[in-house]
Design an enzyme around this catalytic site. Structure first.
Site, short mmCIF file in Angstrom:
data_model
loop_
_atom_site.label_atom_id
_atom_site.label_comp_id
_atom_site.label_asym_id
_atom_site.label_seq_id
_atom_site.Cartn_x
_atom_site.Cartn_y
_atom_site.Cartn_z
N PRO A 2 -6.70 -7.48 -0.50
CA PRO A 2 -6.93 -8.92 -0.51
C PRO A 2 -5.73 -9.79 -0.22
O PRO A 2 -4.88 -9.97 -1.06
CB PRO A 2 -7.37 -9.17 -1.96
CG PRO A 2 -6.70 -8.10 -2.77
CD PRO A 2 -6.26 -7.03 -1.81
N GLU A 3 -5.67 -10.40 0.94
CA GLU A 3 -4.88 -11.62 1.10
C GLU A 3 -5.90 -12.69 1.46
O GLU A 3 -7.11 -12.41 1.49
CB GLU A 3 -3.77 -11.45 2.14
CG GLU A 3 -2.71 -10.47 1.63
CD GLU A 3 -1.40 -10.44 2.42
OE1 GLU A 3 -1.06 -11.45 3.05
OE2 GLU A 3 -0.72 -9.41 2.37
N LYS A 52 -6.58 -16.97 -2.50
CA LYS A 52 -7.22 -15.69 -2.80
C LYS A 52 -8.36 -15.84 -3.80
O LYS A 52 -8.83 -14.85 -4.36
CB LYS A 52 -6.15 -14.71 -3.33
CG LYS A 52 -5.04 -14.48 -2.32
CD LYS A 52 -3.81 -13.86 -2.94
CE LYS A 52 -2.65 -13.91 -1.94
NZ LYS A 52 -1.38 -13.51 -2.56
N ARG A 277 7.39 -6.98 -6.23
CA ARG A 277 6.72 -6.50 -5.03
C ARG A 277 7.77 -5.95 -4.08
O ARG A 277 8.95 -6.26 -4.19
CB ARG A 277 5.96 -7.63 -4.32
CG ARG A 277 5.12 -8.49 -5.25
CD ARG A 277 4.10 -7.69 -6.03
NE ARG A 277 3.18 -6.99 -5.17
CZ ARG A 277 2.18 -7.58 -4.54
NH1 ARG A 277 1.95 -8.86 -4.67
NH2 ARG A 277 1.37 -6.88 -3.78
#
Length: 290
Positions: A2-3, A52, A277
């Site tokens: 998901p972006e 999102k 990240r």
DNA sequence: TCCTTATGTACAA
DNA sequence: TGTACCTAAGGAC
């Protein structure tokens, strides 16, 4: 996977498959059962996506089917609010044709019509919310390159005043909504911007180009349902190199290409953790400015 | 069968 | 900054 492009595509897909018709709603896993019972048999009237976050708007009970009936105009048709879905890192949506198979016990939300079904697994959020609660979510999100009414001004106002790195700012949903780890890495590469540059050191033309590029890249992402960021002259065919074989599919310059040669200059792509990240960049194509 | 990793976010300290 | 949360796939044994 998901972006923002995934979420906007899901909004379209939900409307195509279920829009304007009553939908069976259930939560085989159980965590959404109470809300599912409230929504079961309602009409999916509208969808929305911001960054999102995905919103499914259900309307009134179709005539004659509601508990308490009065199915006419205004009858039981008080606004039920919205199903708010956020996939988080692991969430997945699977569509399929009717009849829906028996659900596995990880299906948080199932929608089913006479022609199609949807299974939602592993979302970080799946909740029934009110219109004001939905408004509060929009209020805390920055502009979204995929929302036609949005532009990059609010994002620029924050970026141009911030000492935070542009890599961190692009991931901050309050600054810009919908960009994730892939688009972040790729758009910085495409514009030759060192991810560690402070936001305030970006120039206005650089930001305008990044925003415009995100609009184009993410629209293409919605269309193709995957992230491709290499320019035509850098595709595998154009460069006579093997295509990427990877579970996320799209052709990219740096994302998850650590220690592989840069497509443009053959420098080893670097990676480093940033805000929990993995960041990827080419130190030659994205040099520090000083 | 276990371990790692993943396109994300929120909250505590 | 660390940790909790949610699921599935791939690779090492």
């Amino acid at each position: 996977m998901p972006e923002g492009h995934t979420i906007h595509r899901l909004a379209e897909d939900h409307l195509d498959r279920f829009g304007g018709r009553p939908v069976r709603v259930s939560s085989p896993q159980g965590k959404f059962s109470d809300s599912a019972a409230l929504l079961d048999g309602r009409v999916l009237e509208r969808v929305d996506a911001h960054g999102k976050h995905l919103f499914l708007g259900f309307g009134e009970t179709p005539e004659g089917e509601g508990p308490g009936g009065n199915g006419g105009s205004g009858g039981s048709g008080e606004d039920l609010g919205w199903v708010h879905i956020h996939l988080g890192l692991f969430g997945k949506v699977a569509f399929g044709p009717a009849p829906a198979p028996p659900p596995t016990d990880t299906v948080r939300l199932r929608l089913a019509s006479g022609t199609a079904y949807m299974d939602l697994r592993g979302p970080t959020t799946c909740a029934l919310i009110t219109a004001p609660e939905k408004g509060a979510i929009h209020d805390r999100l920055g502009p979204d390159p995929l929302r036609p009414a949005d532009d990059g001004e609010k994002a620029w106002a924050r970026i141009s005043r911030s000492r935070t790195t542009v890599a961190a700012l692009l991931m901050d949903q309050k600054v810009i909504a919908g960009v994730g780890n892939v688009y972040r890495a790729e758009v910085l590469f495409r514009h030759g911007i060192d991810p560690y540059r402070p936001g305030k050191d970006l120039t206005r033309p650089e930001w305008d180009a990044v925003w415009a590029d995100l609009v184009a890249l993410m629209r293409e992402g919605v269309r193709n349902n995957r992230i491709d960021t290499v320019r035509p002259e850098h595709t595998p065919e154009a460069m006579n190199r093997p295509p990427r074989v990877d579970d996320h599919g799209g052709e990219v310059y740096v994302y998850r290409r650590a220690q592989m040669p840069c497509h443009l200059c053959a420098t080893e792509i670097r990676t480093a953790p940033l805000a929990a990240r993995n960041l990827f960049w080419c130190p030659t194509c994205q040099p520090p400015v000083n």
